[in-house]
Design a protein around this motif. Structure first.
Motif, PDB file in Angstrom:
ATOM      1  N   HIS A 450       0.829  -1.217   0.000  1.00  0.00           N
ATOM      2  CA  HIS A 450       0.000   0.000   0.000  1.00  0.00           C
ATOM      3  C   HIS A 450       0.857   1.258   0.000  1.00  0.00           C
ATOM      4  CE1 HIS A 450      -2.900   3.034   1.177  1.00  0.00           C
ATOM      5  NE2 HIS A 450      -2.221   3.259   2.292  1.00  0.00           N
ATOM      6  N   TRP A 451       1.866   1.280   0.851  1.00  0.00           N
ATOM      7  CA  TRP A 451       2.661   2.502   0.981  1.00  0.00           C
ATOM      8  C   TRP A 451       3.482   2.806  -0.265  1.00  0.00           C
ATOM      9  CZ3 TRP A 451       3.803   0.725   6.592  1.00  0.00           C
ATOM     10  CH2 TRP A 451       2.840   1.272   7.445  1.00  0.00           C
ATOM     11  N   LEU A 452       3.724   1.817  -1.105  1.00  0.00           N
ATOM     12  CA  LEU A 452       4.448   2.076  -2.346  1.00  0.00           C
ATOM     13  C   LEU A 452       3.715   3.095  -3.200  1.00  0.00           C
ATOM     14  CD1 LEU A 452       6.721   1.449  -4.353  1.00  0.00           C
ATOM     15  CD2 LEU A 452       5.365  -0.483  -5.181  1.00  0.00           C
ATOM     16  N   GLN A 453       2.390   3.061  -3.192  1.00  0.00           N
ATOM     17  CA  GLN A 453       1.620   3.983  -4.036  1.00  0.00           C
ATOM     18  C   GLN A 453       0.915   5.064  -3.243  1.00  0.00           C
ATOM     19  OE1 GLN A 453      -0.920   0.894  -5.749  1.00  0.00           O
ATOM     20  NE2 GLN A 453      -2.659   1.703  -4.603  1.00  0.00           N
ATOM     21  N   ASP A 454       1.188   5.168  -1.958  1.00  0.00           N
ATOM     22  CA  ASP A 454       0.526   6.163  -1.109  1.00  0.00           C
ATOM     23  C   ASP A 454       1.388   7.423  -1.047  1.00  0.00           C
ATOM     24  OD1 ASP A 454      -1.160   7.386   0.740  1.00  0.00           O
ATOM     25  OD2 ASP A 454      -0.019   6.576   2.435  1.00  0.00           O
ATOM     26  N   ASP A 455       0.915   8.491  -1.673  1.00  0.00           N
ATOM     27  CA  ASP A 455       1.697   9.732  -1.715  1.00  0.00           C
ATOM     28  C   ASP A 455       1.878  10.352  -0.333  1.00  0.00           C
ATOM     29  OD1 ASP A 455       1.930   9.492  -4.442  1.00  0.00           O
ATOM     30  OD2 ASP A 455       0.178  10.752  -4.875  1.00  0.00           O
ATOM     31  N   ALA A 456       0.974  10.077   0.587  1.00  0.00           N
ATOM     32  CA  ALA A 456       1.079  10.663   1.922  1.00  0.00           C
ATOM     33  C   ALA A 456       2.193  10.032   2.741  1.00  0.00           C
ATOM     34  CB  ALA A 456      -0.250  10.508   2.671  1.00  0.00           C
ATOM     35  N   THR A 457       2.678   8.880   2.337  1.00  0.00           N
ATOM     36  CA  THR A 457       3.733   8.177   3.075  1.00  0.00           C
ATOM     37  C   THR A 457       5.032   8.257   2.297  1.00  0.00           C
ATOM     38  OG1 THR A 457       2.118   6.645   4.021  1.00  0.00           O
ATOM     39  CG2 THR A 457       4.427   5.972   4.085  1.00  0.00           C
ATOM     40  N   GLN A 458       6.043   8.867   2.893  1.00  0.00           N
ATOM     41  CA  GLN A 458       7.340   9.010   2.248  1.00  0.00           C
ATOM     42  C   GLN A 458       8.439   8.205   2.932  1.00  0.00           C
ATOM     43  OE1 GLN A 458       7.715  10.582  -0.699  1.00  0.00           O
ATOM     44  NE2 GLN A 458       5.481  10.757  -0.566  1.00  0.00           N
ATOM     45  N   VAL A 459       8.187   7.751   4.149  1.00  0.00           N
ATOM     46  CA  VAL A 459       9.148   6.925   4.893  1.00  0.00           C
ATOM     47  C   VAL A 459       8.366   5.785   5.533  1.00  0.00           C
ATOM     48  CG1 VAL A 459      10.867   6.851   6.739  1.00  0.00           C
ATOM     49  CG2 VAL A 459      10.572   8.948   5.395  1.00  0.00           C
ATOM     50  N   VAL A 460       8.902   4.574   5.475  1.00  0.00           N
ATOM     51  CA  VAL A 460       8.229   3.399   6.030  1.00  0.00           C
ATOM     52  C   VAL A 460       9.064   2.833   7.164  1.00  0.00           C
ATOM     53  CG1 VAL A 460       7.492   1.026   5.560  1.00  0.00           C
ATOM     54  CG2 VAL A 460       7.067   2.832   3.873  1.00  0.00           C
ATOM     55  N   CYS A 461       8.429   2.640   8.322  1.00  0.00           N
ATOM     56  CA  CYS A 461       9.099   2.076   9.497  1.00  0.00           C
ATOM     57  C   CYS A 461       8.372   0.796   9.911  1.00  0.00           C
ATOM     58  CB  CYS A 461       9.095   3.063  10.663  1.00  0.00           C
ATOM     59  SG  CYS A 461      10.174   4.491  10.420  1.00  0.00           S
ATOM     60  N   LEU A 462       9.124  -0.278  10.063  1.00  0.00           N
ATOM     61  CA  LEU A 462       8.554  -1.572  10.428  1.00  0.00           C
ATOM     62  C   LEU A 462       9.218  -2.078  11.701  1.00  0.00           C
ATOM     63  CD1 LEU A 462       8.750  -3.302   6.918  1.00  0.00           C
ATOM     64  CD2 LEU A 462       6.839  -1.975   7.821  1.00  0.00           C
ATOM     65  N   TYR A 463       8.399  -2.384  12.706  1.00  0.00           N
ATOM     66  CA  TYR A 463       8.895  -3.056  13.910  1.00  0.00           C
ATOM     67  C   TYR A 463       8.365  -4.483  13.843  1.00  0.00           C
ATOM     68  CZ  TYR A 463       9.956  -4.128  18.768  1.00  0.00           C
ATOM     69  OH  TYR A 463      10.466  -4.698  19.914  1.00  0.00           O
ATOM     70  N   LEU A 464       9.247  -5.433  13.554  1.00  0.00           N
ATOM     71  CA  LEU A 464       8.851  -6.809  13.286  1.00  0.00           C
ATOM     72  C   LEU A 464       9.273  -7.720  14.430  1.00  0.00           C
ATOM     73  CD1 LEU A 464       9.906  -7.025   9.533  1.00  0.00           C
ATOM     74  CD2 LEU A 464       7.694  -6.351  10.475  1.00  0.00           C
ATOM     75  N   GLU A 465       8.309  -8.411  15.005  1.00  0.00           N
ATOM     76  CA  GLU A 465       8.618  -9.419  16.007  1.00  0.00           C
ATOM     77  C   GLU A 465       8.817 -10.786  15.371  1.00  0.00           C
ATOM     78  OE1 GLU A 465       5.644  -9.082  19.135  1.00  0.00           O
ATOM     79  OE2 GLU A 465       5.583  -6.933  18.726  1.00  0.00           O
ATOM     80  N   SER A 466       8.319 -10.960  14.160  1.00  0.00           N
ATOM     81  CA  SER A 466       8.555 -12.173  13.388  1.00  0.00           C
ATOM     82  C   SER A 466       8.354 -11.844  11.922  1.00  0.00           C
ATOM     83  CB  SER A 466       7.598 -13.297  13.806  1.00  0.00           C
ATOM     84  OG  SER A 466       6.257 -12.959  13.486  1.00  0.00           O
ATOM     85  N   ILE A 467       8.997 -12.635  11.055  1.00  0.00           N
ATOM     86  CA  ILE A 467       8.834 -12.491   9.610  1.00  0.00           C
ATOM     87  C   ILE A 467       8.327 -13.824   9.099  1.00  0.00           C
ATOM     88  CG2 ILE A 467       9.950 -11.931   7.427  1.00  0.00           C
ATOM     89  CD1 ILE A 467      12.057 -10.401   8.942  1.00  0.00           C
ATOM     90  N   GLY A 468       7.058 -13.862   8.734  1.00  0.00           N
ATOM     91  CA  GLY A 468       6.461 -15.130   8.347  1.00  0.00           C
ATOM     92  C   GLY A 468       6.786 -15.554   6.934  1.00  0.00           C
ATOM     93  N   ASN A 469       7.122 -14.615   6.050  1.00  0.00           N
ATOM     94  CA  ASN A 469       7.381 -14.928   4.648  1.00  0.00           C
ATOM     95  C   ASN A 469       8.572 -14.117   4.167  1.00  0.00           C
ATOM     96  OD1 ASN A 469       7.308 -15.472   1.907  1.00  0.00           O
ATOM     97  ND2 ASN A 469       5.104 -15.232   1.719  1.00  0.00           N
TER      98      ASN A 469
END
Length: 958
Positions: A450-469
């Motif tokens: 979603h954030w790839l095409q969302d003009d309102a979001t210019q920086v993405v922050c992810l806090y991951l406790e697990s990565i399922g894929n």
């Protein structure tokens, strides 16, 4: 997919030149390869692994599964709903009802030569029960000769144009490849352009021929770069649309646990309801909140409205569930027909409680996906968006963070609380904050889409406790990071700690694998939440630097030296440095010093540190730095006593009128560390990322046939197949000839060797292969151990060879081993390397590279890559080990042919990516000489494959 046309059946499964609806006779079916009579047909077990939930083009979901005999009534209803045009495209006749014979033919399949998949949703029939389903699409194939199947699709009129045809094609093609089918064929009416577009636009190799008014289409099912690209693009659009449906919700339903007896202690769910209602009163956002079964009643607020029963619930966009886990599935089913796009499960009590909770969670997902809804949670903190005029506050937060350009994703509710408090303390604004809880469905991958095409979001922050894929994460993150910075912190650092309730496969990958995956993806890895926010505030408010040349402005010489040391440690180059004593210099001198540091070409980024010792900090320096940074667009970070986050003292206006803020850090080390990560990312953005490696001379069909042959022979105990006895969970070990044959399918040649046991056999082998030769122990213990006498090199005559065989025989017996040896012609001298691949349950194929030797192994000097790799990935793989200088003329040695070495690594990566049955492969040694790279020995193990976490079909979490 169908461009809004009413086209339905996409092809036909009966006689090519007929318009009859009658199925073929038994004789005709036998002649065309059908496996015997319908009744009593031999079938394999129902392929549960083919079941999947999928996202359609409009962001809604549905369930795909193999057809069952009990689907006959649903299939008849499906056919009767179809328009006359759709029926004609399927049967070449306006069929309204299927005969009993046809229903039996279509619903009784063997899942091998006759396969059918259906897309289903909960039934809308008036007398339907909870488990009854309606078919909305069908895809089937019938094998007509080995490797070739006739295919047909039928999409319900109400669901055409939603991409269901392309989804079913992906799933049917995956099932066909699993059953050994390599090509589909279909006969299509010329006016049925939708059918032709389904195949043509899928990216497969397609051939068309017009004959007697019918278009015969032939489709090769082997994946291509184009088909992978098409699948990824469609997946991106569908998942982004599904997230947009959640984050743009305007009408929200909150479902509570109902009223409790007087005097009873408040349940956890009641507290959740109270928090949501409290937030809705203080900050309702731009939404309407409808409340059902709130234990303490509903407050009197303009944006909050109580509903008395499910019958009174209006159409809504989003539902928040704060009720006991046992009641959640029933609540989801009651949302049918309400237009709901997603469910946020605030309450816990699912997979984290054990097998019963896991079954409840799966039932919840199935119910929601069947109704076209995505699930956020369980145990979610909720969703927040801040766009003016479209704010959504569907969370447990007391108040939302400020509006900004940072998109934040986390999993557990406690992590969301921490991040929210940190954002507020720093004054860092966000575009959205999403908590996925146990991540049963919606994950960070969905939000990145979603954030790839969302003009309102210019920086993405992810806090991951697990990565399922991880494979999908790497693929999606790389695409996003090429456009917007992605900052990631992984709890536990290794990524191998799985919190309760998270469905994650176990992994045997080394801890360094996660680092390599993130590096390969282009994301910025933060060590902790503090650093995550440090990096985010630079990226959100400062431009990416043009390079790594840093200018330092410090309030003392000692501070300047410390900052210079920190900059060097983070890969930065000090281009200019100035220290000043704030107590001795006038405001004009401070401004002149700042202007000099921001002069054209002076540096790419500026670090300012001001820690006054006696005098209080003034605003002159802060104001001068903010104005210079805004005017020049020079990336700037500061550490000034008393300032933290995004303070007003460091705000200024750029020449174009944009507001600019310089981020302030608690310590100079934090400022430099954040800048170093931003500079590294900016460098990655400007680097050529390369193209997927596609070596020449690859025969995938033969490789697939060999693998299936070896596994089949090993399971039946056949001798002479090339597959040795199974070795427990390690799989089936191939013999040397079988390994060489498999590698040859990918253009990798293993230097020939002969197994011998006596001196005479050794001499005969040397005469055949050519002198001089190497003699090696065939034992895995001694094979590569020159120091233990297991290898003798450059033997030039029979006498030396016989003597070496006698000595090595003594060494073998002393070690308690039966003497067995290999004779091999001497390869050109060079640097010995090791190339390996393993199939990991979580990461899928992992390719590793290192130089040969005990010291290298003990020190862990190994580089990793996750296929598919690009040519740049392979280039980096070979050069990222610490011992790599030995390949480039270290201490006067000849340069190795690194290009040939990269070619071997690239071919192994493609082999590993193509064959999930390849449990382990080792090329050891690979000798990189001045010209060419020689593979002297190879071992391989196979085992039946389990579906990878990122398969060649679009699926949601199971």
């Amino acid at each position: 997919m169908f461009s809004g046309t009413p086209a339905g059946w996409l092809g036909r499964a009966f006689e090519p030149n007929s318009s009859r609806r009658r199925p073929p006779s038994r004789r005709a079916r036998a002649e065309r390869g059908y496996p015997g009579p319908v009744t009593g047909e031999a079938t394999t077990a129902y392929p549960v692994a083919w079941e999947a939930d999928v996202v359609l083009r409009d962001g809604t979901t549905t369930h795909v599964r193999p057809i069952r005999p009990e689907d006959a009534d649903a299939l008849q209803r499906f056919q009767m709903r179809q328009s006359e045009r759709s029926a004609y495209f399927r049967f070449f006749a306006p069929v309204r009802r299927l005969t009993d014979r046809e229903l039996e033919l279509f619903t009784h399949v063997d899942h091998v030569r006759r396969v059918a998949l259906v897309a289903v949703r909960p039934s809308t029939e008036p007398d339907a029960g909870p488990g009854d389903e309606d078919i909305i699409g069908v895809a089937r194939y019938d094998v007509v000769e080995p490797g070739l199947a006739e295919v047909a699709f039928n999409i319900g009129d109400a669901f055409q144009g939603m991409g269901l045809g392309s989804v079913l094609l992906e799933h049917l093609a995956a099932a066909a490849r699993e059953r050994g089918v390599r090509r589909f064929t279909a006969d299509v009416l010329p006016q049925n352009g939708s059918m032709l577009a389904v195949f043509r636009d899928a990216g497969y190799a397609v051939r068309q021929q017009l004959d007697d008014g019918v278009v015969t289409v032939s489709v090769d099912l082997d994946p291509t770069d184009r088909s992978r690209e098409v699948m990824a693009d469609r997946e991106h659009r569908a998942e982004a649309r599904s997230m947009q449906g959640l984050l743009s919700a305007r009408r929200v339903l909150l479902v509570g646990p109902g009223h409790r007896e007087a005097g009873a202690a408040p349940a956890a769910e009641a507290l959740l309801v109270a928090r949501v209602l409290e937030a809705a009163v203080t900050d309702p956002g731009d939404t309407e909140l409808f409340v059902l079964d709130a234990p303490g009643g509903v407050p009197d607020a303009p944006a909050v409205q109580a509903v008395g029963s499910w019958a009174e619930v209006p159409d809504v966009d989003l539902a928040l569930l704060a009720l006991p886990a046992a009641d959640a599935v029933a609540a989801v089913r009651r949302l049918a027909g309400k237009g709901c796009r997603g469910v946020v499960v605030l309450s816990a009590g699912f997979a984290e409680t054990g097998p019963e909770g896991l079954a409840r969670q799966r039932e919840l997902l199935r119910a929601a996906h069947g109704l076209g809804m995505r699930v956020v949670g369980p145990a979610s903190y909720g969703l927040l968006t801040t766009a003016p005029g479209a704010r959504l506050h569907a969370s447990l937060a007391e108040r939302p963070p400020a509006a900004g350009v940072v998109g934040v994703f986390c999993q557990s509710a406690p992590a969301a609380v921490t991040l929210g408090a940190t954002l507020e303390r720093r004054g860092l604004g966000v575009s959205a904050l999403v908590s996925a809880g146990h991540r049963a469905d919606v994950s960070g991958n969905d939000l990145m889409q979603h954030w790839l095409q969302d003009d309102a979001t210019q920086v993405v922050c992810l806090y991951l406790e697990s990565i399922g894929n991880p494979r999908k994460f790497s693929r999606v993150a790389r695409r996003l990071a090429a456009e917007k910075p992605v900052v990631v912190v992984v709890a536990g650092r290794s990524g191998q700690v799985v919190p309760p309730g998270h469905a994650v496969r176990a992994t045997r990958a080394p801890r360094a694998m996660l680092d390599e995956m993130l590096r390969q993806s282009g994301v910025i890895r933060a060590d902790n939440t503090h650093q995550l926010m440090d990096v985010a505030q630079v990226l959100a408010h400062q431009p990416l630097p043009a390079g790594g040349r840093v200018g330092i402005l410090a309030s003392s010489a000692a501070l300047a030296a410390l900052v210079a040391e920190a900059a060097a440690a983070h890969g930065l180059v000090v281009a200019a440095s100035s220290d000043y004593l704030s107590a001795d210099r006038s405001a004009q001198e401070v401004v002149r010093t700042v202007e000099g540091l921001y002069a054209d070409g002076a540096c790419d980024a500026v670090v300012v540190v001001d820690v006054p010792v006696v005098m209080p900090r003034g605003d002159t320096l802060a104001r001068a730095v903010a104005e210079a940074a805004a005017r020049t667009g020079r990336t700037t970070v500061v550490s000034m006593l008393g300032l933290h986050g995004m303070p007003d003292e460091l705000a200024a206006t750029a020449p174009d009128g944009a507001a600019v803020r310089v981020p302030a850090f608690s310590t100079p080390e934090d400022a430099v560390a954040a800048l170093g990560k931003v500079v590294a990312y900016a460098g990655w953005r400007t680097r050529e990322r390369g193209a997927p490696v596609r070596p020449s001379g690859v025969d995938r069909v033969r490789a697939r046939r060999l693998v299936e042959q070896h596994l089949r022979a090993a399971s039946s105990g056949s001798a002479g197949s090339g597959a040795l006895a199974p070795d427990g969970e390690n799989g089936v070990l191939l013999d040397e000839d079988a390994v060489s044959e498999l590698l040859a399918c990918y253009g990798v040649t293993v230097w020939p060797a002969r197994r011998v046991a006596t001196p005479e056999e050794a001499v005969a082998a040397a005469d055949e292969l050519g002198w001089p030769v190497a003699l090696k122990s065939a034992s895995q213990v001694l094979r590569h151990r020159t120091d233990l006498g297991g290898v003798r090199l450059d033997l030039g005559d029979a006498e030396d060879l016989r003597e070496s065989v006698e000595r090595m025989s003594a060494v073998s017996r002393a070690a308690g081993l039966e003497p067995a040896f290999e004779v091999q012609s001497m390869a050109p001298p060079g640097v010995a390397c090791v190339v390996r691949s393993v199939e990991d349950p979580l990461f899928g194929p992992i390719v590793s590279f290192g130089l040969a030797g005990d010291a290298v192994e003990l020190l862990g000097d190994v580089a990793y890559g996750v296929p598919p790799l690009t040519d740049v990935d392979v280039h980096d793989l070979v050069r990222s080990v610490r011992a790599a200088p030995r390949l480039f003329g270290y201490q006067g040695a000849p340069h190795a042919d690194v290009g040939a070495l990269e070619d071997v690594a690239a071919r192994v990566s493609v082999l590993a990516d193509d064959l999930p049955e390849l449990a382990a492969l080792e090329l050891y040694p690979v000798v990189a000489a001045e010209h060419g790279a020689t593979v002297l020995h190879a071992t391989a193990r196979l085992r039946p494959a389990t579906e990878r976490r990122d398969p060649l079909r679009r699926v949601l979490p199971a």
